[in-house]
Design a protein around this motif. Structure first.
Motif, short mmCIF file in Angstrom:
data_model
loop_
_atom_site.label_atom_id
_atom_site.label_comp_id
_atom_site.label_asym_id
_atom_site.label_seq_id
_atom_site.Cartn_x
_atom_site.Cartn_y
_atom_site.Cartn_z
N GLY A 42 -48.50 146.05 62.99
CA GLY A 42 -49.73 146.77 62.65
C GLY A 42 -50.99 145.98 62.90
O GLY A 42 -52.06 146.38 62.47
N THR A 43 -50.88 144.86 63.60
CA THR A 43 -52.05 144.02 63.90
C THR A 43 -52.11 143.80 65.40
O THR A 43 -51.68 142.78 65.91
CB THR A 43 -51.96 142.66 63.18
OG1 THR A 43 -50.74 142.01 63.56
CG2 THR A 43 -51.99 142.84 61.67
N PRO A 44 -52.62 144.77 66.16
CA PRO A 44 -52.56 144.70 67.62
C PRO A 44 -53.33 143.52 68.22
O PRO A 44 -54.34 143.08 67.68
CB PRO A 44 -53.15 146.03 68.07
CG PRO A 44 -53.96 146.50 66.92
CD PRO A 44 -53.32 145.95 65.69
N ASP A 109 -54.47 153.01 65.54
CA ASP A 109 -55.10 154.14 64.87
C ASP A 109 -55.87 153.66 63.64
O ASP A 109 -55.45 153.84 62.50
CB ASP A 109 -54.04 155.18 64.48
CG ASP A 109 -54.68 156.47 64.00
OD1 ASP A 109 -55.88 156.68 64.27
OD2 ASP A 109 -53.98 157.27 63.35
N PHE A 110 -57.01 153.02 63.88
CA PHE A 110 -57.89 152.54 62.81
C PHE A 110 -59.32 152.53 63.34
O PHE A 110 -59.54 152.56 64.54
CB PHE A 110 -57.48 151.14 62.34
CG PHE A 110 -57.68 150.06 63.37
CD1 PHE A 110 -58.87 149.35 63.42
CD2 PHE A 110 -56.69 149.76 64.29
CE1 PHE A 110 -59.07 148.36 64.37
CE2 PHE A 110 -56.88 148.77 65.25
CZ PHE A 110 -58.07 148.07 65.29
N ASN A 111 -60.26 152.53 62.42
CA ASN A 111 -61.67 152.55 62.81
C ASN A 111 -62.33 151.18 62.78
O ASN A 111 -63.14 150.87 63.64
CB ASN A 111 -62.46 153.50 61.92
CG ASN A 111 -62.09 154.95 62.18
OD1 ASN A 111 -61.71 155.30 63.29
ND2 ASN A 111 -62.17 155.77 61.16
N ASP A 112 -62.00 150.37 61.78
CA ASP A 112 -62.67 149.07 61.62
C ASP A 112 -61.64 148.00 61.28
O ASP A 112 -60.59 148.30 60.71
CB ASP A 112 -63.71 149.13 60.50
CG ASP A 112 -64.76 150.20 60.76
OD1 ASP A 112 -65.31 150.21 61.87
OD2 ASP A 112 -65.02 151.01 59.85
N GLY A 113 -61.96 146.78 61.63
CA GLY A 113 -61.07 145.67 61.32
C GLY A 113 -61.71 144.34 61.63
O GLY A 113 -62.93 144.25 61.84
N VAL A 135 -56.11 141.78 65.87
CA VAL A 135 -56.98 142.52 64.97
C VAL A 135 -56.20 142.96 63.74
O VAL A 135 -55.12 143.54 63.85
CB VAL A 135 -57.59 143.75 65.67
CG1 VAL A 135 -58.43 144.56 64.71
CG2 VAL A 135 -58.42 143.31 66.87
N VAL A 136 -56.76 142.67 62.58
CA VAL A 136 -56.20 143.17 61.32
C VAL A 136 -57.12 144.30 60.86
O VAL A 136 -58.29 144.08 60.57
CB VAL A 136 -56.15 142.06 60.25
CG1 VAL A 136 -55.65 142.63 58.92
CG2 VAL A 136 -55.26 140.92 60.70
N PRO A 137 -56.59 145.55 60.83
CA PRO A 137 -57.42 146.68 60.41
C PRO A 137 -57.85 146.54 58.95
O PRO A 137 -57.14 145.95 58.14
CB PRO A 137 -56.49 147.89 60.58
CG PRO A 137 -55.44 147.43 61.54
CD PRO A 137 -55.27 145.97 61.29
#
Length: 190
Positions: A42-44, A109-113, A135-137
């Protein structure tokens, strides 16, 4: 890859990753996990930013920095306290589906991170011109993502089996193929 003498100050003592690019750029930093492992957790991974969107604020980025990542409806943008650094190279279609998690939700599928910088690209002039990391959302909960196991190095080994053919006995030797006629002989009817 490099000796201690030619590590630019912008690399902050981190080793060179890979070889020198054609234009003289070199990448320095921390070797991370495979992109599939980051995405599965979950951290692309963001390997770099679109070079044409990189701003002057990139020069201040160092390995270990955290850059704010925000979705503007079409792209993700990274910024530091000083201002916008550049646009991430991810396609917006990754928000819907990705090969990393075929039956689950997309890690994109996230907006900010927060982009955790693991590498910087340094130009021949010694300036930071790009960066990468993972990136960690915001609102990331590790338990929402199954822990992706580390790849087994033995799975990456290639086994080659070589067998030597047993020579045929003279009586079993295949007959020589008929001699092919040259195209000129065929044309002349010989």
């Amino acid at each position: 890859m490099n000796d201690g003498e030619d590590v630019p100050a912008a690399a902050d003592g981190h080793p060179q990753l890979g070889s020198v690019h054609k234009n003289g750029d070199r990448r320095f930093g921390i070797r991370g996990l495979l992109a599939s492992v980051y995405a599965g957790r979950g951290t692309p991974q963001a390997s770099n930013l679109y070079r044409s969107t990189v701003t002057e604020y990139m020069r201040e980025v160092r390995v270990g920095d955290e850059l704010r990542v925000e979705w503007d409806g079409a792209h993700w943008w990274a910024s530091s306290a000083a201002g916008t650094v550049g646009r991430l190279t991810w396609s917006k279609s990754l928000r819907e589906e990705t090969a990393y998690v075929p039956d689950g939700r997309s890690p994109y599928d996230f907006n900010d991170g927060m982009l955790h910088v693991q590498s910087v690209t340094v130009s021949a002039a010694g300036e930071v011109v790009n960066c990468g990391g993972y990136v960690v959302p915001d609102n990331y909960v590790p338990s929402d993502w199954p822990m992706t196991p580390m790849p087994d190095p033995s799975e990456r080994e290639l086994t080659v089996m070589i067998s030597v053919p047993v020579p045929a006995k003279p009586s079993e030797a295949p007959a020589a193929p008929p001699r092919r006629r040259r195209w000129l002989e065929r044309l002349m009817g010989r």
